[in-house]
Design an enzyme around this catalytic site. Structure first.
Site, PDB file in Angstrom:
ATOM      1  N   HIS A 191      -0.938 -20.475  19.459  1.00  0.00           N
ATOM      2  CA  HIS A 191      -0.817 -19.131  18.869  1.00  0.00           C
ATOM      3  C   HIS A 191      -0.552 -18.136  19.998  1.00  0.00           C
ATOM      4  CE1 HIS A 191      -1.211 -15.830  16.228  1.00  0.00           C
ATOM      5  NE2 HIS A 191      -2.486 -15.887  15.881  1.00  0.00           N
ATOM      6  N   HIS A 248       8.668 -22.361  15.381  1.00  0.00           N
ATOM      7  CA  HIS A 248       7.820 -21.444  14.616  1.00  0.00           C
ATOM      8  C   HIS A 248       7.600 -22.005  13.226  1.00  0.00           C
ATOM      9  CE1 HIS A 248       6.243 -17.752  12.875  1.00  0.00           C
ATOM     10  NE2 HIS A 248       5.995 -17.404  14.117  1.00  0.00           N
ATOM     11  N   ASP A 298       7.174 -15.533  22.200  1.00  0.00           N
ATOM     12  CA  ASP A 298       6.565 -15.765  23.513  1.00  0.00           C
ATOM     13  C   ASP A 298       7.547 -16.131  24.610  1.00  0.00           C
ATOM     14  OD1 ASP A 298       3.916 -15.228  22.769  1.00  0.00           O
ATOM     15  OD2 ASP A 298       3.813 -17.144  21.748  1.00  0.00           O
TER      16      ASP A 298
HETATM   17  C1  LIG Z   1       4.655 -22.770  16.820  1.00  0.00           C
HETATM   18  C2  LIG Z   1       4.367 -24.201  16.422  1.00  0.00           C
HETATM   19  C3  LIG Z   1       2.852 -24.442  16.583  1.00  0.00           C
HETATM   20  C4  LIG Z   1       4.752 -24.414  14.953  1.00  0.00           C
HETATM   21  O1  LIG Z   1       4.256 -25.639  14.624  1.00  0.00           O
HETATM   22  P1  LIG Z   1       4.523 -26.447  13.260  1.00  0.00           P
HETATM   23  O2  LIG Z   1       5.171 -25.629  12.240  1.00  0.00           O
HETATM   24  O3  LIG Z   1       3.209 -27.059  12.937  1.00  0.00           O
HETATM   25  O4  LIG Z   1       5.572 -27.524  13.706  1.00  0.00           O
HETATM   26  P2  LIG Z   1       5.212 -28.932  14.336  1.00  0.00           P
HETATM   27  O5  LIG Z   1       4.327 -28.764  15.528  1.00  0.00           O
HETATM   28  O6  LIG Z   1       4.728 -29.821  13.247  1.00  0.00           O
HETATM   29  O7  LIG Z   1       6.634 -29.382  14.832  1.00  0.00           O
HETATM   30  C5  LIG Z   1       7.662 -29.917  13.980  1.00  0.00           C
HETATM   31  C6  LIG Z   1       8.598 -30.759  14.819  1.00  0.00           C
HETATM   32  O8  LIG Z   1       9.265 -29.926  15.782  1.00  0.00           O
HETATM   33  C7  LIG Z   1       8.895 -30.297  17.102  1.00  0.00           C
HETATM   34  N1  LIG Z   1       8.590 -29.084  17.833  1.00  0.00           N
HETATM   35  C8  LIG Z   1       8.095 -27.925  17.344  1.00  0.00           C
HETATM   36  N2  LIG Z   1       7.939 -27.038  18.328  1.00  0.00           N
HETATM   37  C9  LIG Z   1       8.348 -27.648  19.452  1.00  0.00           C
HETATM   38  C10 LIG Z   1       8.438 -27.240  20.781  1.00  0.00           C
HETATM   39  N3  LIG Z   1       8.034 -26.020  21.141  1.00  0.00           N
HETATM   40  N4  LIG Z   1       8.891 -28.117  21.701  1.00  0.00           N
HETATM   41  C11 LIG Z   1       9.292 -29.341  21.335  1.00  0.00           C
HETATM   42  N5  LIG Z   1       9.247 -29.791  20.079  1.00  0.00           N
HETATM   43  C12 LIG Z   1       8.774 -28.956  19.153  1.00  0.00           C
HETATM   44  C13 LIG Z   1       7.625 -31.134  16.950  1.00  0.00           C
HETATM   45  O9  LIG Z   1       7.441 -32.024  18.013  1.00  0.00           O
HETATM   46  C14 LIG Z   1       7.884 -31.817  15.653  1.00  0.00           C
HETATM   47  O10 LIG Z   1       8.803 -32.865  15.867  1.00  0.00           O
HETATM   48  P3  LIG Z   1       8.666 -34.290  15.123  1.00  0.00           P
HETATM   49  O11 LIG Z   1       8.799 -33.944  13.650  1.00  0.00           O
HETATM   50  O12 LIG Z   1       9.764 -35.095  15.677  1.00  0.00           O
HETATM   51  O13 LIG Z   1       7.294 -34.770  15.473  1.00  0.00           O
HETATM   52  C15 LIG Z   1       5.153 -25.190  17.291  1.00  0.00           C
HETATM   53  O14 LIG Z   1       6.529 -24.937  17.172  1.00  0.00           O
HETATM   54  C16 LIG Z   1       4.710 -25.158  18.740  1.00  0.00           C
HETATM   55  O15 LIG Z   1       3.708 -25.809  19.096  1.00  0.00           O
HETATM   56  N6  LIG Z   1       5.436 -24.401  19.608  1.00  0.00           N
HETATM   57  C17 LIG Z   1       5.046 -24.263  20.976  1.00  0.00           C
HETATM   58  C18 LIG Z   1       3.894 -23.276  21.126  1.00  0.00           C
HETATM   59  C19 LIG Z   1       4.354 -21.852  20.922  1.00  0.00           C
HETATM   60  O16 LIG Z   1       5.364 -21.426  21.460  1.00  0.00           O
HETATM   61  N7  LIG Z   1       3.554 -21.115  20.168  1.00  0.00           N
HETATM   62  C20 LIG Z   1       3.834 -19.710  19.886  1.00  0.00           C
HETATM   63  C21 LIG Z   1       4.077 -19.495  18.438  1.00  0.00           C
HETATM   64  S1  LIG Z   1       4.613 -17.841  18.100  1.00  0.00           S
END
Ligand SMILES: CC(C)(COP(=O)(O)OP(=O)(O)OC[C@H]1O[C@@H](n2cnc3c(N)ncnc32)[C@H](O)[C@@H]1OP(=O)(O)O)[C@@H](O)C(=O)NCCC(=O)NCCS
Length: 401
Positions: free
Chosen positions: A240, A279, A330
């Protein structure tokens, strides 16, 4: 079940699917409550497909470059842009509430210097609840918290570095005063403008994890301070609010724009996440990232900043090509925060300063039309475990389903 709910479930059923299976499918397909609508709100609208973000109907594309922290906060809390006299009164009220009680500063000064800044902020907000006037109505408490968030964060920073805590200056706007209290210097007009834009871009984002936490706490009719303290705890996590600091660590690790491709390649091969991308709601570039990237093209002046920008842009290119993942807020916010003099370890606390008006708008909206938020879980554990008395227990009790 009401007729209305029954009709909605029937509409969601696949051909011949029993209703209990429909409910089961809806629940299990929404791990992390993805796409689940948990209530109504008139504060913030996100169009994840078009990449639009509106506060009370106003596009952040207009607000970020033109509005101020004070004006946007008024908008979020009151539903309309203030008139000149409303804005003047509101800004004066906020300004008058900026000073933090000596008792709270004394608690903060007793924290170890290696204390995590978000942990310190959580303590600071919780302490405000003890020292602020308990008879304030919720609206006054909201104003008091928003006004003091920046003072708390600046105090945490200065105490950590054994510097004098600076009293807020009422001749400065909220954004300029925040920078003054952190750096000790009155900021340049351009930096004040950028800080206002950063605070506005972080001000609200519908039911993100921290805002949802705040609403859950408010729904128990607990107090405003408890709800904001909980929100600070939720924001701390790297999925987050903690991601922007990780982005800076990533750019240092990458080092040069030429290394970006191999870095992303290696991270993805190890199935590791690249911070600042992806996201839950946006399926395209986060509009806040687009605005910050555009601003960065103008404010980056030093060779160091230009190199960081190139690294981020290269990473963006790779992520879009290989993973169809786009930047979130971010990715470029750290570059802007560093530019105005905010050290990386304070990024998430400053995010909290920006988000506080949104948390408080949601808390007030929750109080205004409250029903306890209490969802259910699909139980997947045993149902007939047999209690064995201690003297007869030799191995873990066998679970019977
Ligand atoms: C923001 C976030 C938590 C959203 O998560 P979510 O909707 O639960 O999506 P998931 O984590 O289930 O990811 C879905 C797929 O995309 C991939 N993915 C998502 N964000 C990714 C990233 N930043 N880098 C690499 N792969 C990513 C996941 O590995 C997953 O792949 P898979 O289906 O092959 O396993 C996620 O994109 C993330 O962890 N981003 C990095 C942290 C970040 O920047 N947070 C700030 C948010 S404003």
């Amino acid at each position: 079940m009401s007729d209305d709910t029954h009709a909605k479930l029937v509409a969601l059923a696949k051909w011949g699917e029993p209703l209990d299976q429909v409910i089961h499918r809806l629940v299990t397909q929404s791990k992390g409550l993805e796409d689940v609508v948990t209530g109504q709100s008139s504060i913030c609208f996100i169009d994840g497909v078009q990449g639009r973000l509106l506060y009370r109907g106003y596009d952040i594309v207009d607000l970020a470059p033109k509005s101020t922290y004070e004006e946007t906060t008024f908008l979020l809390w009151n539903g309309h842009l203030p008139t000149a006299s409303e804005l003047h009164d509101f800004s004066s009220e906020l300004s008058a509430k900026r000073a933090v009680p000596a008792g709270v500063l004394s608690i903060l000064s007793g924290l170890p210097s290696n204390c995590d800044a978000m942990d310190a902020l959580r303590v600071g907000v919780a302490s405000l609840g003890i020292f602020d006037d308990p008879m304030y109505p919720s609206q006054e408490k909201a104003q008091s918290i928003a006004a003091k968030m920046a003072t708390l964060v600046a105090a945490i920073h200065r105490l950590k570095h054994n510097q004098d805590v600076l009293a807020p200056r009422d001749d400065l706007g909220y954004a300029a005063n925040l920078l003054y209290m952190v750096t000790g210097e009155k900021p340049h007009k351009d930096d004040e403008r950028l800080m206002d834009a950063l605070l506005i871009l972080h001000a609200d984002h519908e039911l993100n994890a921290s805002t949802f936490t705040a609403r859950v706490i408010a729904s128990t009719l607990s107090d405003v301070y408890s709800a904001v303290t909980g929100a600070v705890g939720a924001l701390k996590g790297p999925l987050h609010g903690g991601a922007n600091e990780k982005v800076v660590e990533m750019t240092i690790e990458i080092g040069t724009p030429e290394n970006a491709e191999s870095y992303v390649d290696a991270m993805l091969a190890r199935r590791q996440k690249i911070m600042g991308f992806g996201h839950r709601v946006y399926k395209t570039m986060d509009p806040r990232a687009a605005i910050l990237k555009d601003m960065a093209q103008h404010f980056t002046k030093s060779e160091k900043e230009k190199k960081v920008f190139q690294i981020l842009e290269k990473t963006e290119e790779m992520m879009e090509t290989w993973k169809s993942l786009y930047p979130n807020v971010d990715l470029y916010s750290g570059l802007a925060l560093n530019h105005v003099g905010i050290p990386s370890y304070l990024f998430t606390p400053v995010f909290a300063v920006g988000r506080a008006p949104g948390w408080l708008a949601h808390i007030l909206e929750q109080y205004a039309d409250n029903r306890l938020i209490r969802p259910r879980a699909e139980y997947i554990g045993p149902t007939h475990a047999e209690y064995v008395s201690l003297e007869h227990r030799t191995a873990p009790a066998v679970m019977k389903h």
